[in-house]
Design a protein around this motif. Structure first.
Motif, PDB file in Angstrom:
ATOM      1  N   GLU A   1       0.836  -1.196   0.000  1.00  0.00           N
ATOM      2  CA  GLU A   1       0.000   0.000   0.000  1.00  0.00           C
ATOM      3  C   GLU A   1       0.875   1.253   0.000  1.00  0.00           C
ATOM      4  O   GLU A   1       1.917   1.317   0.662  1.00  0.00           O
ATOM      5  CB  GLU A   1      -0.896   0.006   1.245  1.00  0.00           C
ATOM      6  N   THR A   2       0.463   2.241  -0.779  1.00  0.00           N
ATOM      7  CA  THR A   2       1.150   3.529  -0.799  1.00  0.00           C
ATOM      8  C   THR A   2       0.151   4.621  -0.482  1.00  0.00           C
ATOM      9  O   THR A   2      -1.029   4.512  -0.827  1.00  0.00           O
ATOM     10  CB  THR A   2       1.786   3.807  -2.177  1.00  0.00           C
ATOM     11  N   LYS A   3       0.626   5.643   0.162  1.00  0.00           N
ATOM     12  CA  LYS A   3      -0.258   6.741   0.544  1.00  0.00           C
ATOM     13  C   LYS A   3       0.295   8.053   0.001  1.00  0.00           C
ATOM     14  O   LYS A   3       1.504   8.264  -0.037  1.00  0.00           O
ATOM     15  CB  LYS A   3      -0.389   6.821   2.058  1.00  0.00           C
ATOM     16  N   ALA A   4      -0.616   8.907  -0.425  1.00  0.00           N
ATOM     17  CA  ALA A   4      -0.216  10.220  -0.923  1.00  0.00           C
ATOM     18  C   ALA A   4       0.129  11.125   0.253  1.00  0.00           C
ATOM     19  O   ALA A   4      -0.423  10.997   1.351  1.00  0.00           O
ATOM     20  CB  ALA A   4      -1.347  10.829  -1.751  1.00  0.00           C
ATOM     21  N   HIS A   5       1.058  12.034   0.003  1.00  0.00           N
ATOM     22  CA  HIS A   5       1.459  12.984   1.024  1.00  0.00           C
ATOM     23  C   HIS A   5       1.017  14.382   0.602  1.00  0.00           C
ATOM     24  O   HIS A   5       0.343  14.567  -0.414  1.00  0.00           O
ATOM     25  CB  HIS A   5       2.973  12.921   1.240  1.00  0.00           C
ATOM     26  N   ASP A   6       1.415  15.351   1.367  1.00  0.00           N
ATOM     27  CA  ASP A   6       1.050  16.749   1.114  1.00  0.00           C
ATOM     28  C   ASP A   6      -0.470  16.901   1.188  1.00  0.00           C
ATOM     29  O   ASP A   6      -1.116  16.362   2.078  1.00  0.00           O
ATOM     30  CB  ASP A   6       1.588  17.208  -0.250  1.00  0.00           C
ATOM     31  N   ASP A   7      -1.047  17.600   0.212  1.00  0.00           N
ATOM     32  CA  ASP A   7      -2.486  17.877   0.216  1.00  0.00           C
ATOM     33  C   ASP A   7      -3.239  16.631  -0.265  1.00  0.00           C
ATOM     34  O   ASP A   7      -3.090  16.197  -1.401  1.00  0.00           O
ATOM     35  CB  ASP A   7      -2.782  19.058  -0.719  1.00  0.00           C
ATOM     36  N   THR A   8      -4.061  16.072   0.629  1.00  0.00           N
ATOM     37  CA  THR A   8      -4.810  14.862   0.282  1.00  0.00           C
ATOM     38  C   THR A   8      -6.322  15.115   0.271  1.00  0.00           C
ATOM     39  O   THR A   8      -7.107  14.180   0.424  1.00  0.00           O
ATOM     40  CB  THR A   8      -4.488  13.735   1.269  1.00  0.00           C
ATOM     41  N   SER A   9      -6.720  16.353   0.104  1.00  0.00           N
ATOM     42  CA  SER A   9      -8.155  16.663   0.061  1.00  0.00           C
ATOM     43  C   SER A   9      -8.761  16.133  -1.231  1.00  0.00           C
ATOM     44  O   SER A   9      -8.068  15.908  -2.220  1.00  0.00           O
ATOM     45  CB  SER A   9      -8.370  18.176   0.150  1.00  0.00           C
ATOM     46  N   TYR A  10     -10.076  15.939  -1.201  1.00  0.00           N
ATOM     47  CA  TYR A  10     -10.782  15.382  -2.349  1.00  0.00           C
ATOM     48  C   TYR A  10     -11.360  16.494  -3.217  1.00  0.00           C
ATOM     49  O   TYR A  10     -11.896  17.487  -2.712  1.00  0.00           O
ATOM     50  CB  TYR A  10     -11.909  14.457  -1.892  1.00  0.00           C
ATOM     51  N   ASP A  11     -11.253  16.296  -4.507  1.00  0.00           N
ATOM     52  CA  ASP A  11     -11.830  17.232  -5.477  1.00  0.00           C
ATOM     53  C   ASP A  11     -13.208  16.706  -5.886  1.00  0.00           C
ATOM     54  O   ASP A  11     -13.374  16.122  -6.964  1.00  0.00           O
ATOM     55  CB  ASP A  11     -10.892  17.362  -6.681  1.00  0.00           C
ATOM     56  N   LEU A  12     -14.193  16.885  -5.020  1.00  0.00           N
ATOM     57  CA  LEU A  12     -15.527  16.338  -5.287  1.00  0.00           C
ATOM     58  C   LEU A  12     -16.198  16.975  -6.502  1.00  0.00           C
ATOM     59  O   LEU A  12     -16.775  16.263  -7.338  1.00  0.00           O
ATOM     60  CB  LEU A  12     -16.409  16.490  -4.046  1.00  0.00           C
ATOM     61  N   PRO A  13     -16.155  18.314  -6.670  1.00  0.00           N
ATOM     62  CA  PRO A  13     -16.767  18.891  -7.878  1.00  0.00           C
ATOM     63  C   PRO A  13     -16.139  18.355  -9.163  1.00  0.00           C
ATOM     64  O   PRO A  13     -16.831  18.029 -10.128  1.00  0.00           O
ATOM     65  CB  PRO A  13     -16.521  20.393  -7.721  1.00  0.00           C
ATOM     66  N   GLY A  14     -14.809  18.228  -9.174  1.00  0.00           N
ATOM     67  CA  GLY A  14     -14.148  17.690 -10.359  1.00  0.00           C
ATOM     68  C   GLY A  14     -14.523  16.243 -10.610  1.00  0.00           C
ATOM     69  O   GLY A  14     -14.717  15.827 -11.766  1.00  0.00           O
TER      70      GLY A  14
END
Length: 383
Positions: A52-65
């Motif tokens: 498993e790999t995880k993203a770093h920095d900003d991990t917010s979701y782009d729901l509108p996109g």
């Protein structure tokens, strides 16, 4: 046995009729369940092996996109599939319009979002852009090389669904062989030569398939085309997938890979509409240039369907009970019906070949990546 007996038997047993008596007659939707055990097996194998790999920095979701991309691509693909009923039909124009507007809104949203679902720098790069466009063209060509091939194997050659699948296997086998070759060569000579030569091989294979006829052999006309088509795809797709991820930050690698897959799916949907239109137009042209056979004198007029190309075929037993002139007429009708079908197939193959061949000049103009730009460990796996 007269030719008409064999050909009518192919049709009467379900190639164009109500279904093969040797196959299951349930709803076609159940065929989709074949993916379930494959998915379960893939999950079971992947979980203990892939880390498993995880993203770093900003991990917010782009729901509108996410919503706009789903609506845009879904509507666009659905609109393309509806185009087989006519490009100016209300549903076709409506869903294509919704798709284009949603994707335009998606681009505007991605420009202003701090953590976009698809950073616009990913497609707006000449090397990666060539890979994404190439993916769309490959998706369209794959449809022309597989869908109408299946029709030919079952309807014209009279193969069962299982044997038709076996008959298409050489394409997959040569894709695997060529992929191994491309994985080794791409880090030695770079992606560009392979992405120029690959489409030429693939297009040649599709052009070879335009030589099929009503009575041609699988080994002399189908196998060479499939083998060449598959070999060309294998040479093309490995460096193309590498190029789609070229210089993409790890944080955005998933978005770049997803875009390549989405481009292939949209290309396949567009190919569905394009090749269906080509197929139907070719059949109409064939029928205009080759009128339906004229029945012999004394043949009952009410025994001739008004639309021979879509008529329910007679069984071999029914033909055998006819007088010889009627049997000869039935033979001519079968030749005409199969000739109409083959005319549609060869034009679809030709257009598919032209589309995949267009990748070569596109690559020659856009791609600048060298062998040193690719990962040293080899090619990225195909998706």
């Amino acid at each position: 046995m007269p030719t008409s007996y064999a050909r009518c038997g192919k049709l009467a047993n379900g190639s164009l009729g109500a279904g093969d008596r040797h196959t299951w007659s349930g709803s076609p939707r159940w065929c989709l369940l074949v993916n379930v055990p494959v998915a379960i097996f893939a999950i079971a194998v992947t979980l203990p092996i892939v880390k498993e790999t995880k993203a770093h920095d900003d991990t917010s979701y782009d729901l509108p996109g996410t919503v706009l991309a789903a609506i845009g691509l879904g509507s666009l693909v659905y609109g393309f599939t509806k185009a087989e009923h006519g490009w100016l039909e209300t549903q076709t124009l409506l869903f294509i319009g919704i798709g284009l507007l949603s994707l335009a809104a998606f681009v505007l949203v991605e420009k202003r979002t701090t953590n976009p679902l698809l950073p616009l720098s990913i497609p707006w790069h000449r090397d990666r852009g060539a890979a994404f466009i190439g993916s769309a063209l490959v998706g369209a060509a794959l449809l022309g090389g597989s869908l109408y091939l299946t029709f030919y194997l079952q309807i014209v050659m009279g193969l069962s669904p299982v044997m038709s699948g076996v008959g298409a296997l050489p394409m997959a086998c040569f894709v695997v062989v060529a992929s191994g070759i491309a994985a080794q060569l791409s880090t030695r000579i770079g992606p560009k030569p392979l992405m120029v030569v690959g489409p030429i091989f693939a297009a040649t294979g599709l052009f070879l398939l335009t030589q099929i006829g009503v009575d041609t052999s699988y080994w002399t006309h189908v196998f060479p085309g499939l083998a060449t088509f598959g070999f060309g795809l294998g040479l093309l797709m490995v460096p193309m997938q590498n190029l789609a991820l070229l210089r993409v930050p790890n944080h955005d690698a998933g978005a770049a890979s997803a875009l390549a897959n989405a481009a292939m799916q949209v290309g396949g949907a567009l190919g569905t509409a394009l090749f269906t239109t080509v197929y139907a137009s070719a059949k109409d042209s064939f029928q205009a240039d080759n009128p339906a056979p004229t029945p012999p004198p004394g043949f009952p007029a009410d025994a001739i369907p008004s639309d021979l190309s879509n008529a329910t075929p007679l069984t071999p037993e029914q033909i055998a009970a006819m007088p010889q002139p009627a049997q000869d007429f039935a033979d001519k009708v079968m030749d005409w019906v199969f000739g109409t079908e083959v005319s549609g197939y060869v034009h679809a193959f030709g257009w598919a070949g032209a589309l995949v061949l267009a990748i070569s000049p596109l690559v020659m103009v856009l791609v600048r990546a060298k062998k040193g730009d690719l990962p040293a460990e080899g090619a990225v796996g195909m998706h």
